[in-house]
Design a protein around this motif. Structure first.
Motif, PDB file in Angstrom:
ATOM      1  N   ARG A 115     -10.264   5.654   1.584  1.00 46.10           N
ATOM      2  CA  ARG A 115      -9.809   5.447   2.817  1.00 46.10           C
ATOM      3  C   ARG A 115      -8.160   5.627   2.674  1.00 46.10           C
ATOM      4  NH1 ARG A 115     -14.513   4.522   3.653  1.00 46.10           N
ATOM      5  NH2 ARG A 115     -15.584   3.151   5.087  1.00 46.10           N
ATOM      6  N   ASN A 116      -7.464   5.579   3.655  1.00 45.33           N
ATOM      7  CA  ASN A 116      -6.091   5.614   3.663  1.00 45.33           C
ATOM      8  C   ASN A 116      -5.561   4.355   3.318  1.00 45.33           C
ATOM      9  OD1 ASN A 116      -5.122   4.341   6.066  1.00 45.33           O
ATOM     10  ND2 ASN A 116      -5.910   6.187   6.955  1.00 45.33           N
ATOM     11  N   GLN A 118      -3.376   2.153   4.760  1.00 47.12           N
ATOM     12  CA  GLN A 118      -3.010   1.370   6.003  1.00 47.12           C
ATOM     13  C   GLN A 118      -4.432   0.810   6.212  1.00 47.12           C
ATOM     14  OE1 GLN A 118      -0.327   0.241   7.245  1.00 47.12           O
ATOM     15  NE2 GLN A 118      -1.548  -0.934   8.734  1.00 47.12           N
ATOM     16  N   MET A 119      -5.481   1.599   6.249  1.00 50.02           N
ATOM     17  CA  MET A 119      -6.896   1.298   6.424  1.00 50.02           C
ATOM     18  C   MET A 119      -7.169   0.234   5.456  1.00 50.02           C
ATOM     19  SD  MET A 119      -9.655   1.168   8.228  1.00 50.02           S
ATOM     20  CE  MET A 119      -9.209   2.259   9.514  1.00 50.02           C
ATOM     21  N   CYS A 120      -6.880   0.363   4.262  1.00 50.25           N
ATOM     22  CA  CYS A 120      -7.443  -0.362   3.209  1.00 50.25           C
ATOM     23  C   CYS A 120      -6.602  -1.899   3.344  1.00 50.25           C
ATOM     24  CB  CYS A 120      -6.947  -0.121   1.820  1.00 50.25           C
ATOM     25  SG  CYS A 120      -8.259   1.260   1.382  1.00 50.25           S
ATOM     26  N   GLN A 122      -5.815  -3.149   6.450  1.00 48.03           N
ATOM     27  CA  GLN A 122      -6.298  -3.740   7.257  1.00 48.03           C
ATOM     28  C   GLN A 122      -7.494  -4.336   6.946  1.00 48.03           C
ATOM     29  OE1 GLN A 122      -6.741  -0.722  10.522  1.00 48.03           O
ATOM     30  NE2 GLN A 122      -4.459  -0.825  10.681  1.00 48.03           N
TER      31      GLN A 122
END
Length: 260
Positions: A115-116, A118-120, A122
């Motif tokens: 994942r990117n 930022q997603m991680c 979140q």
């Protein structure tokens, strides 16, 4: 920078910080296992609960621990929090553990879970909120033991009224037979239905002996037929009421209880 140079730099990083490389490898293996387990779950019927752990296996070494350890290992691995972790997606669980326990950056986590960053961030934040929220709801051990002891006494006498009084109105029971022994396929919801279900289990098997014993660091019930453990019951208590009952009947998850 060409592809070979980038690869060499990545290898150098792993050599320079070996624990990071090992953590990434372990996390990827776990993600593969999670994916495989998720496929197996689709083939199984009924509820799936974490394996209950006997007291002798929940001793924690006196070493420095991070926030997750203080929540989940303060009184060993609590079933309630394990159930929360089980409910997370593999990526969310990995992001949470890698961030909180191993202090990896979100960039490093992103490279592991696909994942990117930022997603991680979140995923880890949402997972942490759920674990922390559940941890704040834990009842003191002495109160927990008192309520579970009263629950066992009411089961011994078959007193439905007393059982209902110990349960929260929206109490939920989950039972895990693993498709190998009979268990409720769906959650049992409500105080009276939970009380009657638990009494029904014991009445259907009058030879069962329910004893108070530590289960995942909290007082629970161990169901024995003669000397063999055939079931383990753990509880979540909040505001002096039982909110969750977890009944593990799957023999594969009771092996540690039946070892000599």
């Amino acid at each position: 920078m060409d592809e070979n140079q980038e690869e060499n730099l990545a290898r150098a990083e792993v050599i320079e910080v070996p624990q990071v490389g090992l953590t990434r490898v372990a996390a990827r293996i776990c993600l593969d296992i999670f994916d495989s387990a998720r496929h197996r779950r689709k083939l199984n019927v009924g509820e799936r609960l974490p394996e209950p752990v006997p007291e002798r296996m929940t001793t924690v070494a006196s070493t420095p621990v991070r926030a997750l350890d203080r929540i989940t290992l303060g009184e060993s691995v609590k079933t309630a929090l394990t159930v929360v972790l089980e409910s997370l997606t593999p990526a969310a669980r990995a992001a949470f553990v890698l961030r909180d326990m191993f202090a990896l950056s979100f960039g490093e986590i992103a490279a592991t879970v696909g994942r990117n960053p930022q997603m991680c961030r979140q995923l880890a934040s949402a997972a942490w909120w759920r674990v922390r929220h559940r941890g704040r709801r834990e009842t003191a051990s002495d109160v927990h033991t008192r309520i579970v002891t009263a629950f066992r006494a009411a089961c011994d006498t078959g007193d439905v009224t007393s059982l209902v009084s110990l349960l929260a109105p929206d109490a939920t029971t989950l039972s895990d037979g693993g498709g190998k022994v009979r268990a409720a396929l769906n959650p049992i919801r409500g105080a009276e239905r939970t009380a009657r279900f638990m009494l029904g289990v014991l009445l259907q098997h009058p030879a069962l002996e329910a004893t108070l014993q530590s289960v995942n660091g909290k007082t629970g019930l161990v169901l024995r037929h003669h000397t063999a453990v055939s079931g383990v019951v753990s509880f979540h208590v909040q505001d002096e009421k039982i909110t969750d009952v977890w009944l593990v009947l799957n023999p594969d998850k009771l092996r540690s209880w039946n070892r000599s």
